[in-house]
Design a protein around this motif. Structure first.
Motif, PDB file in Angstrom:
ATOM      1  N   ARG F 168      36.782 -56.857  12.960  1.00  0.00           N
ATOM      2  CA  ARG F 168      38.327 -56.390  12.914  1.00  0.00           C
ATOM      3  C   ARG F 168      38.614 -55.008  12.884  1.00  0.00           C
ATOM      4  NH1 ARG F 168      40.250 -59.033   7.638  1.00  0.00           N
ATOM      5  NH2 ARG F 168      38.199 -59.314   7.220  1.00  0.00           N
ATOM      6  N   GLU F 169      38.045 -54.188  12.351  1.00  0.00           N
ATOM      7  CA  GLU F 169      38.239 -52.833  12.318  1.00  0.00           C
ATOM      8  C   GLU F 169      38.121 -52.156  13.853  1.00  0.00           C
ATOM      9  OE1 GLU F 169      37.616 -50.449   8.907  1.00  0.00           O
ATOM     10  OE2 GLU F 169      38.981 -52.053   8.169  1.00  0.00           O
ATOM     11  N   ALA F 170      36.993 -52.522  14.117  1.00  0.00           N
ATOM     12  CA  ALA F 170      36.569 -51.964  15.546  1.00  0.00           C
ATOM     13  C   ALA F 170      37.538 -52.420  16.491  1.00  0.00           C
ATOM     14  CB  ALA F 170      35.232 -52.267  15.856  1.00  0.00           C
ATOM     15  N   LEU F 171      38.131 -53.370  16.253  1.00  0.00           N
ATOM     16  CA  LEU F 171      39.174 -53.822  17.453  1.00  0.00           C
ATOM     17  C   LEU F 171      40.542 -53.750  17.015  1.00  0.00           C
ATOM     18  CD1 LEU F 171      37.614 -57.214  18.063  1.00  0.00           C
ATOM     19  CD2 LEU F 171      37.327 -55.516  19.658  1.00  0.00           C
ATOM     20  N   THR F 172      41.473 -53.331  18.075  1.00  0.00           N
ATOM     21  CA  THR F 172      42.846 -53.274  17.905  1.00  0.00           C
ATOM     22  C   THR F 172      43.331 -54.914  18.238  1.00  0.00           C
ATOM     23  OG1 THR F 172      43.162 -51.000  18.221  1.00  0.00           O
ATOM     24  CG2 THR F 172      45.133 -52.505  18.662  1.00  0.00           C
ATOM     25  N   ILE F 173      43.876 -55.568  17.216  1.00  0.00           N
ATOM     26  CA  ILE F 173      44.362 -57.047  17.561  1.00  0.00           C
ATOM     27  C   ILE F 173      45.497 -57.334  17.590  1.00  0.00           C
ATOM     28  CG2 ILE F 173      43.807 -59.248  16.713  1.00  0.00           C
ATOM     29  CD1 ILE F 173      41.297 -58.316  15.057  1.00  0.00           C
ATOM     30  N   HIS F 174      45.951 -57.750  18.712  1.00  0.00           N
ATOM     31  CA  HIS F 174      47.489 -57.986  18.862  1.00  0.00           C
ATOM     32  C   HIS F 174      47.775 -59.504  18.718  1.00  0.00           C
ATOM     33  CE1 HIS F 174      48.043 -54.117  20.570  1.00  0.00           C
ATOM     34  NE2 HIS F 174      46.716 -54.204  21.196  1.00  0.00           N
ATOM     35  N   THR F 175      48.709 -59.975  17.757  1.00  0.00           N
ATOM     36  CA  THR F 175      48.922 -61.363  17.612  1.00  0.00           C
ATOM     37  C   THR F 175      50.483 -61.429  18.270  1.00  0.00           C
ATOM     38  OG1 THR F 175      49.842 -60.820  15.398  1.00  0.00           O
ATOM     39  CG2 THR F 175      47.613 -61.528  15.396  1.00  0.00           C
ATOM     40  N   LEU F 176      50.242 -62.222  19.293  1.00  0.00           N
ATOM     41  CA  LEU F 176      51.689 -62.337  20.095  1.00  0.00           C
ATOM     42  C   LEU F 176      52.016 -63.666  20.376  1.00  0.00           C
ATOM     43  CD1 LEU F 176      50.760 -59.565  22.850  1.00  0.00           C
ATOM     44  CD2 LEU F 176      52.271 -59.294  20.660  1.00  0.00           C
ATOM     45  N   GLY F 177      53.438 -64.070  20.449  1.00  0.00           N
ATOM     46  CA  GLY F 177      53.870 -65.295  20.511  1.00  0.00           C
ATOM     47  C   GLY F 177      54.705 -65.370  21.921  1.00  0.00           C
ATOM     48  N   ASP F 178      55.057 -64.155  22.748  1.00  0.00           N
ATOM     49  CA  ASP F 178      55.724 -64.472  23.846  1.00  0.00           C
ATOM     50  C   ASP F 178      54.952 -63.743  24.906  1.00  0.00           C
ATOM     51  OD1 ASP F 178      57.429 -64.060  26.085  1.00  0.00           O
ATOM     52  OD2 ASP F 178      58.918 -63.792  24.773  1.00  0.00           O
ATOM     53  N   VAL F 179      54.591 -64.618  26.134  1.00  0.00           N
ATOM     54  CA  VAL F 179      53.896 -63.986  27.164  1.00  0.00           C
ATOM     55  C   VAL F 179      54.212 -62.976  27.949  1.00  0.00           C
ATOM     56  CG1 VAL F 179      54.535 -65.491  28.990  1.00  0.00           C
ATOM     57  CG2 VAL F 179      52.068 -64.746  28.816  1.00  0.00           C
ATOM     58  N   ALA F 180      55.691 -62.496  27.772  1.00  0.00           N
ATOM     59  CA  ALA F 180      56.191 -61.524  28.451  1.00  0.00           C
ATOM     60  C   ALA F 180      55.601 -60.414  27.526  1.00  0.00           C
ATOM     61  CB  ALA F 180      57.790 -61.588  28.012  1.00  0.00           C
ATOM     62  N   ASP F 181      55.388 -60.366  26.318  1.00  0.00           N
ATOM     63  CA  ASP F 181      54.794 -59.275  25.301  1.00  0.00           C
ATOM     64  C   ASP F 181      53.526 -59.021  26.100  1.00  0.00           C
ATOM     65  OD1 ASP F 181      56.958 -58.951  24.139  1.00  0.00           O
ATOM     66  OD2 ASP F 181      56.642 -60.389  22.550  1.00  0.00           O
ATOM     67  N   VAL F 182      52.841 -60.256  26.226  1.00  0.00           N
ATOM     68  CA  VAL F 182      51.277 -59.980  26.688  1.00  0.00           C
ATOM     69  C   VAL F 182      51.085 -59.038  27.734  1.00  0.00           C
ATOM     70  CG1 VAL F 182      49.234 -61.224  27.587  1.00  0.00           C
ATOM     71  CG2 VAL F 182      50.596 -62.129  25.570  1.00  0.00           C
ATOM     72  N   LEU F 183      52.128 -59.563  28.796  1.00  0.00           N
ATOM     73  CA  LEU F 183      52.255 -58.623  30.158  1.00  0.00           C
ATOM     74  C   LEU F 183      52.315 -57.154  29.785  1.00  0.00           C
ATOM     75  CD1 LEU F 183      53.702 -61.288  32.352  1.00  0.00           C
ATOM     76  CD2 LEU F 183      51.344 -60.542  32.216  1.00  0.00           C
ATOM     77  N   GLU F 184      53.215 -56.877  29.080  1.00  0.00           N
ATOM     78  CA  GLU F 184      53.712 -55.425  28.690  1.00  0.00           C
ATOM     79  C   GLU F 184      52.495 -54.575  28.244  1.00  0.00           C
ATOM     80  OE1 GLU F 184      57.300 -53.300  26.086  1.00  0.00           O
ATOM     81  OE2 GLU F 184      57.269 -55.575  26.589  1.00  0.00           O
ATOM     82  N   LEU F 185      51.581 -55.434  27.448  1.00  0.00           N
ATOM     83  CA  LEU F 185      50.656 -54.745  26.807  1.00  0.00           C
ATOM     84  C   LEU F 185      49.344 -54.770  27.784  1.00  0.00           C
ATOM     85  CD1 LEU F 185      50.060 -54.343  23.401  1.00  0.00           C
ATOM     86  CD2 LEU F 185      48.260 -55.897  23.906  1.00  0.00           C
ATOM     87  N   ALA F 186      49.237 -55.766  28.384  1.00  0.00           N
ATOM     88  CA  ALA F 186      47.953 -55.577  29.127  1.00  0.00           C
ATOM     89  C   ALA F 186      47.928 -55.148  30.561  1.00  0.00           C
ATOM     90  CB  ALA F 186      47.570 -57.149  29.316  1.00  0.00           C
ATOM     91  N   LEU F 187      49.090 -54.918  31.144  1.00  0.00           N
ATOM     92  CA  LEU F 187      48.998 -54.229  32.565  1.00  0.00           C
ATOM     93  C   LEU F 187      49.258 -52.699  32.204  1.00  0.00           C
ATOM     94  CD1 LEU F 187      51.585 -56.630  34.165  1.00  0.00           C
ATOM     95  CD2 LEU F 187      48.862 -56.652  34.518  1.00  0.00           C
ATOM     96  N   ARG F 188      48.376 -52.104  33.345  1.00  0.00           N
ATOM     97  CA  ARG F 188      48.636 -50.578  33.295  1.00  0.00           C
ATOM     98  C   ARG F 188      50.033 -50.354  33.671  1.00  0.00           C
ATOM     99  NH1 ARG F 188      43.656 -48.256  36.622  1.00  0.00           N
ATOM    100  NH2 ARG F 188      42.071 -49.517  35.556  1.00  0.00           N
ATOM    101  N   PRO F 189      50.579 -49.237  33.291  1.00  0.00           N
ATOM    102  CA  PRO F 189      52.023 -49.073  33.518  1.00  0.00           C
ATOM    103  C   PRO F 189      52.245 -48.638  35.104  1.00  0.00           C
ATOM    104  CG  PRO F 189      50.869 -47.584  32.061  1.00  0.00           C
ATOM    105  CD  PRO F 189      50.062 -48.223  32.446  1.00  0.00           C
ATOM    106  N   ALA F 190      53.489 -49.197  35.349  1.00  0.00           N
ATOM    107  CA  ALA F 190      53.820 -49.163  36.785  1.00  0.00           C
ATOM    108  C   ALA F 190      53.506 -47.918  37.554  1.00  0.00           C
ATOM    109  CB  ALA F 190      55.381 -49.512  36.747  1.00  0.00           C
ATOM    110  N   GLN F 191      53.690 -46.757  36.934  1.00  0.00           N
ATOM    111  CA  GLN F 191      53.333 -45.353  37.541  1.00  0.00           C
ATOM    112  C   GLN F 191      51.940 -45.324  37.975  1.00  0.00           C
ATOM    113  OE1 GLN F 191      54.612 -45.841  34.673  1.00  0.00           O
ATOM    114  NE2 GLN F 191      53.860 -44.237  33.266  1.00  0.00           N
ATOM    115  N   GLU F 192      51.066 -46.063  37.510  1.00  0.00           N
ATOM    116  CA  GLU F 192      49.548 -45.918  37.688  1.00  0.00           C
ATOM    117  C   GLU F 192      49.254 -47.314  38.747  1.00  0.00           C
ATOM    118  OE1 GLU F 192      46.991 -46.356  34.478  1.00  0.00           O
ATOM    119  OE2 GLU F 192      48.125 -45.422  33.090  1.00  0.00           O
ATOM    120  N   ARG F 193      50.195 -47.713  39.167  1.00  0.00           N
ATOM    121  CA  ARG F 193      50.006 -49.115  39.977  1.00  0.00           C
ATOM    122  C   ARG F 193      49.305 -48.591  41.355  1.00  0.00           C
ATOM    123  NH1 ARG F 193      55.460 -52.147  41.125  1.00  0.00           N
ATOM    124  NH2 ARG F 193      55.728 -51.424  39.013  1.00  0.00           N
TER     125      ARG F 193
END
Ligand SMILES: [Ca+2]
Ligand SMILES: [Ca+2]
Ligand SMILES: [Ca+2]
Ligand SMILES: [Ca+2]
Ligand SMILES: [Ca+2]
Ligand SMILES: [Ca+2]
Ligand SMILES: [Ca+2]
Ligand SMILES: [Ca+2]
Ligand SMILES: [Ca+2]
Ligand SMILES: [Ca+2]
Ligand SMILES: [Ca+2]
Ligand SMILES: [Ca+2]
Lengths: 200, 200, 200, 200, 200, 200
Positions: F168-193
């Motif tokens: 648990r310490e080693a990992l940053t753990i995100h607990t999410l309920g909306d898949v829009a938040d998953v995408l925001e977090l998991a995709l690289r920012p648009a400028q790196e696209r």
């Protein structure tokens, strides 16, 4: 024979050699083409391997028509129906491959199949003739049915040892490895041809 | 008979002879055509062999219509529905082949089927009539139902020995090998025809 | 009855008579039409024979619409959905044939079905009404449900002997052999018709 | 070897290495393209995993054609047929993945496959080469068949320990992780190419 | 409840009541529409009866949209996807019929479903609400989940005797026979509507 | 990790967390798009629930693309192929839902997935993230594979108690309920696209 002559008088019918529970047998593969959605209709209670074999036969002709002097478009733009009588007898296996190629090439070219010729052999998509089983029974059946020429795969040549000498003498036996050679031998010359199937 | 006359009064209905667990039987095959996606709808709880038989019958007519004087385009461009009453009784086998060819040729030509004729025989894609089983029971049933003419395959001629002489005398029995001859015999002459099915 | 009147108030609903494990039963067959890919959607957990029966009903109307005064194009160019409530009860058999023809003809013509009429009978592609089973239970159920007229196949007339005299007296029983007569009897006259389903 | 040279002389044929009950084996995967409805025809009695493998091979080339210098449109706009002889032998597993990519890339580019090269390896949609089983038997079979170069997955390198030293010496063994490297190695250089398959 | 409010905040989500092995349960049916080939995509491990139920719900709205004030074309010209979470739990039965009609009508009209309402009932193609099972467990579950209004079929009214009085008092219970009344009650008024799904 | 970085370097690949008989595992879901008939090709021996999960992921993006800033038309007009390596291992369950949404969103947007992130969670058609099983084994596997961030469903937060504190310490753990938040977090920012997938 009278029956073979009658059955193969029209383009699209080729004489195959098969093995059933009751020994070797001569069978007539019938092919016809119609206007309609392109594709293959197969009847005669065919098993999966035999159905694939028909697809291979058709694809071979469609992709090698030009080099064979066959109008492949006449096969590609029509609905092709291939039937194996008798309709209620289940049939399977790859050994009717070259017979199907011959029936379809006859249909597309308008050149009937020579009535004295029977054949057996698996075909590949690239046109190789692969070995099959039951050579002895098939040649006995061809002889019994009055055929005088047979085509078998080159790699089945060793099996001829098992064929009674009288039968080997009576038959002209061709051992071939390339289906293009099968067509050259089995189809009547172009100048004898019936009106070719016009392309759609 | 009254029933046969009534059933076959319209083009598209032909009288077949079948064998069931309960002996021979007369059955009426009904065919109709509609605007819509071309193809074949089959009903009557048909088995695989019988379904293939219907495809063979249709392909035969579509590819031989010209030589038979039948407007094959009227079959090719419409949705064809063939039904075998009664709807809940499973049926199978190839022996209704020539009856289906006859029903479809009647539909396409507008010539009703002669009501006194019943028939049985397998058909091949090239139009050959192949032998079937149950000749004796089928002829007894035809006689019982008041039919006066029957068509059976040429290669079933030996089976006539088993048919009671009284029945053989009462019936005119045709033994045919080519389905074109079946049509010539079974369809009413063109001058008696109902309005033909117009091509789409 | 109030329920029957309410259910059949709109075109496309016809009252059938069925037999289940629990005796005879009245059921309402619902048909509707939508823009979309032409064809038949069937719901209500129907078995194979009943599905074929629906195809026969539709093909009959599509190929005989002109002579029946029904706009068959409104059936041919739309997606037709036929439902047999209740949705979770498996149903099968050919005996709802004439009820389906009636529901579809009502839909196509805009003429509602007469609410006092229930019916049962197999239909063939050529429009013959073939006999079915369970006449006694079906008529008892019709009577119980307050229907006053029933249609049964002509060839089921002998089964009326088994129906209690009180029920036979209370019901007007029509024994018919041609589905065209069924439609004439079961549909409300054209002058009472709801706005007809416009052809697409 | 003569057989390999003959089989791979035309574009669209690649030499795979497989394991059967009888040990390792060399097999020739044949691909061809035809005008017609785009899609994939698969023959040779393939199991589900192998069929999926063929879809992956085709999708990889269609989506990476540009970077590989391959005309993916020639694959996308035609009917592609891939056959695994012999036709009656059931086959399954993912290990023919890179061989299928190679056969299809050869077909699309017109560059024949180098006849001395055999290969085995699973491919992913993104072009990774994943490890497979049977390395020892496959390399023995390649050697026996006269091949002199083989391609195996990078992650199978440890399995080379089990291969007899004589075989390892006789063969040039490539351990690759990216299917683009497989194509670079296995296809004949572009300047030797046969006439490329023209895009439709 | 917060969950219900959140789930039903967008048009296309309706709250159903179901019975599982573990008693009654509230579930959220989600519907969405996309450009693409018209038709119905169903997910959530639905059984045959439930799949048919979805077809009935869609056909009802497509053929009655005009009288309901719903733009049925927006449903007819798009691909409709209906999902029943959770995705791995098998579900069956007709009792989600009115909930599916409601979810689809909400989607087509842009009017969200009122979050305090849960519902259960079979629907027919003509819009009748037929009785279902498990009324007691379903109402207990609705109450437990914080819903304050429920819709059940009119013919299930007698089952309310079995529902504890406290639950009956806490809930406003609507017993309806026509799905048009369900929609009037369950959808938020038009003036509160979210932007409607534009027709394609 | 090097492998994760390499696999996720291109848009269309996302890192999932799964549980197999052998404990937790990291797997790479690959998505690609091609010209051709729109629809979904799925490979990797997926079970029914997982196939439905892929349909849900695609429908979610197609109907919510606008609000997510993703060009849904690039998904709707092409053939989408999603593959789960390794190809011969059967896989099932809904828990790869959010990983598939992420892979497809990456493909459509041209934004690669952040290589340090692994994820697990069921997705609904409306974009809710539902709980899954095996949180402990999945996080152990993520840690073992060198991932540093994981996304799990909000409703799985209680399961974190079972995860060893070191992990648990080693990992940053995100607990999410909306898949829009998953995408925001998991995709690289648009400028790196990377170059976005152009719409067809
Ligand atoms: Ca064989
Ligand atoms: Ca000789
Ligand atoms: Ca028979
Ligand atoms: Ca006589
Ligand atoms: Ca009376
Ligand atoms: Ca393998
Ligand atoms: Ca080792
Ligand atoms: Ca070496
Ligand atoms: Ca239920
Ligand atoms: Ca109350
Ligand atoms: Ca799972
Ligand atoms: Ca942490």
């Amino acid at each position: 024979t009278p029956e073979t002559a009658e059955r193969t008088a029209v383009p699209g019918v080729a004489t195959g050699l098969a093995v059933t529970g009751a020994g070797g047998e001569v069978l007539f593969i019938e092919a016809t083409a119609m206007e309609g959605e392109p594709g293959l209709t197969l009847t005669g209670q065919l098993g999966d391997v035999m159905k694939e074999s028909a697809q291979i036969a058709l694809s071979y002709l469609r992709s090698h028509g030009a080099e064979l002097g066959i109008d492949a478009a006449s096969l590609a733009k029509r609905r092709i129906h291939v039937h194996f009588p008798a309709g209620a007898v289940p049939k399977d296996g790859p050994s009717a491959g070259i017979t199907m190629v011959t029936a379809l090439a006859s249909l597309a070219s308008g050149r009937p199949v020579r009535p004295e010729v029977g054949m057996t052999g698996e075909v590949t998509l690239a046109g190789r003739v692969l070995p099959i089983g039951g050579v002895k029974q098939k040649l006995l059946a061809a002889h019994r049915a009055g055929l005088t020429e047979v085509i078998i795969p080159a790699r089945n040549e060793p099996d001829l040892d098992d064929v009674p000498e009288a039968v080997r003498e009576a038959l002209t036996i061709h051992t071939l490895g390339d289906v293009a050679d099968v067509l050259e031998l089995a189809l009547r010359p172009a100048q004898e041809r019936a009106p070719a199937l016009a392309a759609a």
